[in-house]
Design an enzyme around this catalytic site. Structure first.
Site, PDB file in Angstrom:
ATOM      1  NE  ARG A 169    -108.658  57.263 116.746  1.00 31.69           N
ATOM      2  CZ  ARG A 169    -109.644  56.371 116.607  1.00 31.69           C
ATOM      3  NH1 ARG A 169    -110.408  56.010 117.629  1.00 31.69           N
ATOM      4  NH2 ARG A 169    -109.885  55.818 115.433  1.00 31.69           N
ATOM      5  N   GLY A 170    -111.405  59.542 115.302  1.00 33.21           N
ATOM      6  CA  GLY A 170    -112.316  58.765 114.464  1.00 33.21           C
ATOM      7  C   GLY A 170    -113.209  59.791 113.770  1.00 33.21           C
ATOM      8  CB  ALA A 171    -114.027  60.318 110.194  1.00 32.58           C
ATOM      9  NE  ARG A 194    -106.303  64.290 113.607  1.00 29.97           N
ATOM     10  CZ  ARG A 194    -106.470  62.958 113.667  1.00 29.97           C
ATOM     11  NH1 ARG A 194    -107.498  62.435 114.302  1.00 29.97           N
ATOM     12  NH2 ARG A 194    -105.607  62.155 113.069  1.00 29.97           N
ATOM     13  CD  GLN A 233    -104.471  55.720 115.879  1.00 32.04           C
ATOM     14  OE1 GLN A 233    -103.481  55.016 115.646  1.00 32.04           O
ATOM     15  NE2 GLN A 233    -104.563  56.953 115.446  1.00 32.04           N
ATOM     16  CG  ASP A 259    -110.125  59.388 108.642  1.00 28.99           C
ATOM     17  OD1 ASP A 259    -109.736  58.203 108.651  1.00 28.99           O
ATOM     18  OD2 ASP A 259    -110.344  60.048 109.677  1.00 28.99           O
ATOM     19  CG  ASN A 262    -109.009  54.371 107.260  1.00 30.61           C
ATOM     20  OD1 ASN A 262    -109.698  55.071 108.004  1.00 30.61           O
ATOM     21  ND2 ASN A 262    -108.573  53.182 107.635  1.00 30.61           N
ATOM     22  CE  LYS A 263    -104.605  56.979 111.810  1.00 32.60           C
ATOM     23  NZ  LYS A 263    -103.993  58.322 112.012  1.00 32.60           N
TER      24      LYS A 263
HETATM   25  O1  MRU Z   1    -106.055  59.471 113.414  1.00 33.04           O
HETATM   26  P1  MRU Z   1    -107.344  58.803 113.754  1.00 33.04           P
HETATM   27  O2  MRU Z   1    -107.227  57.823 114.865  1.00 33.04           O
HETATM   28  O3  MRU Z   1    -108.474  59.807 113.978  1.00 33.04           O
HETATM   29  O4  MRU Z   1    -107.731  57.989 112.434  1.00 33.04           O
HETATM   30  C1  MRU Z   1    -108.974  57.376 112.389  1.00 33.04           C
HETATM   31  C2  MRU Z   1    -109.164  56.446 111.274  1.00 33.04           C
HETATM   32  O5  MRU Z   1    -108.337  56.335 110.388  1.00 33.04           O
HETATM   33  C3  MRU Z   1    -110.480  55.697 111.237  1.00 33.04           C
HETATM   34  O6  MRU Z   1    -110.351  54.520 110.519  1.00 33.04           O
HETATM   35  C4  MRU Z   1    -111.560  56.550 110.581  1.00 33.04           C
HETATM   36  O7  MRU Z   1    -111.629  57.824 111.131  1.00 33.04           O
HETATM   37  C5  MRU Z   1    -112.885  55.919 110.663  1.00 33.04           C
HETATM   38  S1  MRU Z   1    -113.584  55.889 112.297  1.00 33.04           S
HETATM   39  C6  MRU Z   1    -115.107  55.208 112.171  1.00 33.04           C
END
Ligand code: MRU
Length: 344
Positions: free
Chosen positions: A50-52, A93, A200, A241, A251-252
């Site tokens: 996970r993470g963009a 996703r 997270q 994201d 973002n999250k």
């Molecule tokens: O649902 P997730 O855990 O994939 O969400 C991730 C985030 O919101 C991060 O802040 C984002 O992807 C940046 S990661 C460098």
């Protein structure tokens, strides 16, 4: 920096992708090896990876691994199967643009080389995926260096979700300057929002920052206001994201609440992300699709027994959009930008 862990890589023979299973953290450091299309899809959907930036890199490796299994196909059938597999992985996703961008980059290469022998196309796909990984390493390193110019000794930094090394190739984005600052003796204090519902912050950011030796304090998401009001927070650092052309940022979920609070308390609010997270096709945040996830994540997951009546409805958006006017600056590998100018 805290970079011993490589969270996404190919096996030596290129037949599979190895990932650090982020769902097992912080209790277990578990690597899993994946090569089937369903398990590759599942790894993204369930947030094992996970993470963009990390899911973009993973998807590029995954498409190469699947392509290798089709090496004996005729050209036409090979290309059409790769296009379908790319669309399948992309459907795992919707919000992080890096997933679609890196898959498009891989399929564009396949289209361009479609007359070449299939084995040659597959070899080029491997090189492209490794290049995507290496470019992300360089971008994250540059972002961390720009970010550190925003911090001074002893600062309290509030974080949301996880934008550390495990969410990228290496170094991280929003956590990069905090980890680098720690190495440079800046004695920062991280205030980590736990980030409901998938935690997270508690599970991953706390794990990464504690391992990096940062003075780390975990708070529940609804404690952000009191922490800010008490003067503990000098800046908010968050990842992203998808960045729209006008500088609105997805973002999250919960990130926009922190931005609103930060404005109220006069605290700078910074977004960190590589330029691969900019989506020039989105004019504003209104164009960004927000992922909605299962009720179980709110009602049951992480509890010993269900914590809400079975009948209750849920609304579980995984992301929210922070409007550009609440963002002090967006930091990419090219520098520190006003949100409205990040696309220039
Ligand atoms: O649902 P997730 O855990 O994939 O969400 C991730 C985030 O919101 C991060 O802040 C984002 O992807 C940046 S990661 C460098």
């Amino acid at each position: 920096m805290n970079n011993e862990i490589i969270n996404v890589k190919l096996t030596d023979d290129g037949a599979a992708v190895i990932i650090l299973d982020q769902t097992a953290l912080p209790n277990e450091t578990k690597y899993i090896t994946l090569k089937g299309k369903e398990e590759l899809f599942e790894a993204i959907y369930t947030l094992r990876v996970r993470g963009a930036p990390a899911i973009g890199i993973f998807a590029a490796y995954a498409l190469y691994v699947l392509a290798k299994q089709l090496e004996n196909e005729e050209n036409e059938s090979f290309v059409s199967k790769i296009i379908k597999l790319s669309a399948y992985l992309d459907s795992s996703r919707p919000t992080a643009v890096n997933l679609a961008t890196q898959l498009k980059r891989m399929t564009a290469l396949v289209e361009k080389q479609k007359m070449n022998p299939v084995k040659q196309i597959v070899a080029a796909m491997k090189e492209e995926a490794i290049t995507i990984y290496n470019e992300d390493v360089d971008m994250c390193k540059a972002i961390s260096k720009h970010g550190i110019t925003l911090i001074k000794k002893g600062d309290g930094i509030m974080t949301q979700c996880n934008a550390g090394p495990i969410a990228t190739s290496k170094y991280g984005t929003a956590l990069g300057p905090i980890i680098m600052g720690q190495e440079q003796g800046l004695s920062l204090k991280a205030y980590i929002c736990e980030t409901r519902p998938l935690l997270q912050g508690a599970r991953l950011t706390a794990y990464e920052l504690v391992n990096a030796g940062v003075d780390s304090t975990l708070i529940c998401d609804n404690m952000a206001s009191i922490a800010m009001s008490e003067g503990k927070i000098n800046a908010v650092f968050a990842g992203c994201d998808r960045i729209a052309r006008n500088g609105d940022v997805a973002n999250k979920v919960g990130t926009s609440s922190l931005a609103i609070l930060a404005k109220h308390y006069g605290i700078p609010f910074y977004i960190f992300g590589p330029s691969t997270t900019i989506d020039e096709n989105c004019l504003s945040g209104k164009d960004i699709e927000i992922e909605e996830r299962s009720p179980e994540e709110i009602k049951e997951m992480f509890y010993k027994k269900p914590m809400a009546p079975k009948e209750v409805k849920t609304y579980n958006p995984a992301f929210d959009v922070t409007p550009n006017e609440l963002i002090t600056a967006i930091i990419t590998e090219t520098g520190i930008h006003k949100p409205s100018e990040v696309c220039n």
